[in-house]
Structures are given as structure tokens and as C-alpha cells.
Design an enzyme around this catalytic site. Structure first.
Site, PDB file in Angstrom:
ATOM      1  N   LYS A 120      -3.146   7.555  10.101  1.00 34.43           N
ATOM      2  CA  LYS A 120      -4.603   7.756  10.221  1.00 34.43           C
ATOM      3  C   LYS A 120      -4.981   8.086  11.667  1.00 34.43           C
ATOM      4  CE  LYS A 120      -6.014   4.936   6.214  1.00 34.43           C
ATOM      5  NZ  LYS A 120      -4.904   4.442   5.439  1.00 34.43           N
ATOM      6  N   TYR A 124      -3.026  13.694   2.425  1.00 34.98           N
ATOM      7  CA  TYR A 124      -3.148  12.304   2.896  1.00 34.98           C
ATOM      8  C   TYR A 124      -1.872  11.506   2.593  1.00 34.98           C
ATOM      9  CZ  TYR A 124      -4.316   7.379   2.743  1.00 34.98           C
ATOM     10  OH  TYR A 124      -4.259   6.015   2.918  1.00 34.98           O
ATOM     11  N   VAL A 180       1.034  -0.335   5.993  1.00 35.93           N
ATOM     12  CA  VAL A 180       1.619  -1.236   4.995  1.00 35.93           C
ATOM     13  C   VAL A 180       3.152  -1.208   4.923  1.00 35.93           C
ATOM     14  CG1 VAL A 180      -0.325  -1.604   3.428  1.00 35.93           C
ATOM     15  CG2 VAL A 180       1.152   0.395   3.107  1.00 35.93           C
ATOM     16  N   TYR A 186      -7.913  -3.212   9.908  1.00 36.95           N
ATOM     17  CA  TYR A 186      -8.686  -3.449   8.684  1.00 36.95           C
ATOM     18  C   TYR A 186      -9.707  -4.563   8.880  1.00 36.95           C
ATOM     19  CZ  TYR A 186      -4.588  -0.904   7.218  1.00 36.95           C
ATOM     20  OH  TYR A 186      -3.585   0.018   7.154  1.00 36.95           O
ATOM     21  N   SER A 210      -0.316   3.848   7.188  1.00 36.41           N
ATOM     22  CA  SER A 210      -1.669   4.030   7.726  1.00 36.41           C
ATOM     23  C   SER A 210      -1.721   4.372   9.207  1.00 36.41           C
ATOM     24  CB  SER A 210      -2.497   2.778   7.492  1.00 36.41           C
ATOM     25  OG  SER A 210      -3.112   2.860   6.241  1.00 36.41           O
TER      26      SER A 210
HETATM   27  N1  GLN Z   1      -0.345   5.019   1.863  1.00 33.32           N
HETATM   28  C1  GLN Z   1      -1.050   3.775   1.875  1.00 33.32           C
HETATM   29  C2  GLN Z   1      -2.263   3.822   0.965  1.00 33.32           C
HETATM   30  O1  GLN Z   1      -2.931   4.793   0.950  1.00 33.32           O
HETATM   31  C3  GLN Z   1      -1.457   3.462   3.288  1.00 33.32           C
HETATM   32  C4  GLN Z   1      -2.209   2.158   3.386  1.00 33.32           C
HETATM   33  C5  GLN Z   1      -1.886   1.350   4.593  1.00 33.32           C
HETATM   34  O2  GLN Z   1      -0.881   1.542   5.291  1.00 33.32           O
HETATM   35  N2  GLN Z   1      -2.683   0.341   4.814  1.00 33.32           N
HETATM   36  O3  GLN Z   1      -2.570   2.913   0.239  1.00 33.32           O
END
Ligand code: GLN
Length: 309
Positions: A71, A192, A262, A244, A68
């Protein structure tokens, strides 16, 4: 930036020791099967200051997927390729109490760019002739921001997530049905997931953090890589939405714009001072690295890095 290097190393080592007390708490992400194969005891910390000072501890040569934290890159690219209003017509700016892959915080638009729905939206705003060209542009941007050529695509992580990503697929189709984009939903989803599967090291992410801390300017020659306006937006969104549903609490306790992923990495930015990356794969319920958030809290206190004094 830190006056006494020896003393700084001593303080950082003490902070690391305190945070590693938590190294058995939490679990590695397993909903992406390939992520369950990492060594849960891996640990790396890199701090890069705007004046070029660099501190590295643990397995800082270990490659991991950006997840993530991509992002942040997608938002930077969306802002480069479109004007600010075009971006925030399509994605909101507000934190949410729901999980990062929830469909609930998509009202008319996704709550913010740092949940999955928001990053699928910003991915749809990245320009390019086709998927390969768009992804190449993202990888080149990561190389430029991290000042590193050691950025690779982790195909196994990508395939593993593509095979199991029904929730993100639903989000992509839902956004398309809401006319957030008119592109092929599979292609937006693919970009993505590719973005999440970029492999790098803690030093690379710390360098990206240092560049943001430096107002978007290259650390050695001062040339502009990202506009100051974009940096301000990215850092404000990291502060309010980067961790988050724990974003408010984290800002209150740590006081540092941050973004987690994650894979177990967290990128922290102290404007005007430094970029920090912690990597430790065991996660709490929100998907934030347990050691990572504890270490950033200690470093913030012990090195006086809280942006709110
Ligand atoms: N690739 C992961 C997902 O889309 C990224 C989520 C994350 O790092 N929180 O679920």
C-alpha cells in the site's frame, strides 16, 4: 549513524531476545490459504541506515509476500502519476478504528490509503496501457526503491488470494459504484492483489525504508527516486494509519512511521536515520506481527529511535 557497531549489535540482540518471548502469541494469517503454509517460527530483522550501515539477523534471506506494505508503493505511484489533490479527492487521510478490509470506513471515499479500500483506490490511480504494464511498473518501482533485482511475483500467493477474495471484490465494485474510478473493477482488484503478492526479503524492505528515511534519495549517489513532498505524505500516513486500528497506540508506544502486512512483516522508518524491517508471521487480532511490534518497541527504546524524542 550508530557510532559503535559492536555495541549496536549487542543492543539489537538483546532487543530481539526480549521480543522473541512473544513468539508463540498470535496466529499466522489463514484467510489467504497460501499464507497458512508459512513457518510460524520464521524470524528476520534488517536495519539499513542512511549512511549505508546495515544490520541483519535471523532468516533475512527468506522470501515473503509484501501484502499490505504494497500500500506504501501504491500510494507512491499514485502520487507520481497524479497530483496530490487528484489523489486525495479519491481517498481520505484519516485513521479508522475498523479492520483493514472493512467496508464501513468507505463513506464517500475510503478513510485512508492504508486500508484495503484505500489501496484499491490508489491502485486505480496507477497509470498504464493495461494491467500487465501497470503491474510491471509497480514491480520496477519496488526494484528501484529496494535497489534489488531479487523481487519476484509469488503466483501461488496471488492465485490463492484471487480465489478467496470476495471481500476485496465487493470493495472494488462498491468503490466503482461510488464513481471513485470508472475502470473495470475486476482489473483494479487484480492489480491490487498482484501488488500484495510481490515477494521480497527483509533487506529489500529495510532498503525501501532507508530510502524514505533519506528523503527519497538514493543512498549511494543522492539522486532523487521519490520527491521529498511524496515522502512527507507517505511517512505522515504511515505514522497515522500504517498499523490499522492500532495506529494511534503504536505511534504512542513506538514513535515511528510504520506499515504492517498480514504476511507478518512490518516496515518502520526513522526519518534521517534508518529503515527497519521485522518479519515474524504470527499476527495479533488487528493483523500486525506480534513479535514485530514488540521488537520495534524495544528497538525504539533501546536505540533511541522515537521520532518524538
Ligand atoms: N492481501 C491482503 C488483503 O487484501 C492484504 C491485507 C494486509 O496485509 N493487511 O486482505
Amino acid at each position: 549513524m550508530f557510532k559503535d557497531k559492536e555495541k549496536t549489535i549487542e543492543i539489537i540482540e538483546k532487543s530481539i531476545k526480549k521480543s522473541l518471548v512473544h513468539s508463540n502469541e498470535g496466529d499466522v494469517a489463514s484467510y489467504i490459504p497460501e499464507l497458512a503454509n508459512v513457518d510460524p517460527t520464521d524470524f528476520a530483522l534488517s536495519i539499513i541506515c542512511v549512511d549505508g550501515q546495515e544490520y541483519n539477523f535471523g532468516d533475512y534471506n527468506k522470501l515473503f509476500s509484501i501484502q499490505s506494505i504494497s500500500k506504501v508503493i501504491s500510494l507512491i505511484m499514485a502520487l507520481n502519476d497524479n497530483n496530490v489533490d487528484e489523489v486525495f479527492e479519491k481517498v481520505g487521510t484519516e485513521p479508522t478504528k475498523y479492520k483493514f478490509n472493512s467496508l464501513i470506513p468507505i463513506d464517500d471515499i475510503a478513510a485512508n490509503p492504508f486500508i484495503n479500500a484505500g489501496a484499491i483506490t490508489t491502485s486505480s490511480l496507477i497509470k498504464g496501457k493495461n494491467l500487465d504494464e501497470k503491474f510491471n511498473r509497480v514491480v520496477n518501482m519496488v526494484k528501484k526503491l529496494s535497489n534489488s533485482d531479487n523481487i519476484i511475483f509469488l503466483e501461488k500467493v496471488y492465485k490463492s488470494e484471487m480465489d478467496t477474495t470476495d471481500v476485496n471484490r465487493s470493495i472494488a465494485y462498491y468503490l466503482r459504484s461510488k464513481k471513485i474510478f470508472s475502470l473495470d473493477a475486476e482489473e483494479v482488484l487484480d492489480l491490487y492483489i498482484r501488488n500484495c503478492s510481490i515477494g521480497l526479503h527483509s533487506t529489500d524492505l529495510a532498503h525501501i525504508g532507508a530510502l524514505l528515511a533519506n528523503g527519497g534519495k538514493n543512498l549511494s549517489n543522492g539522486s532523487e527516486i521519490i520527491s521529498k513532498d511524496s515522502v512527507r505524505i507517505v511517512l505522515a500516513q504511515m505514522a497515522s494509519c500504517g498499523m490499522y486500528e492500532e495506529s494511534g497506540r503504536f505511534l504512542l508506544e513506538v514513535g515511528m512511521p510504520s506499515k504492517s502486512g498480514v504476511s507478518g512483516a512490518i516496515l518502520g522508518v526513522v526519518p534521517g536515520k534508518c529503515g527497519i524491517c521485522v518479519y515474524s508471521p504470527r499476527l495479533d487480532k488487528s493483523g500486525n506481527s506480534v513479535v514485530g511490534k514488540n521488537l520495534l518497541k524495544s528497538l525504539s527504546e533501546d536505540l533511541d529511535l522515537n521520532i518524538f524524542l
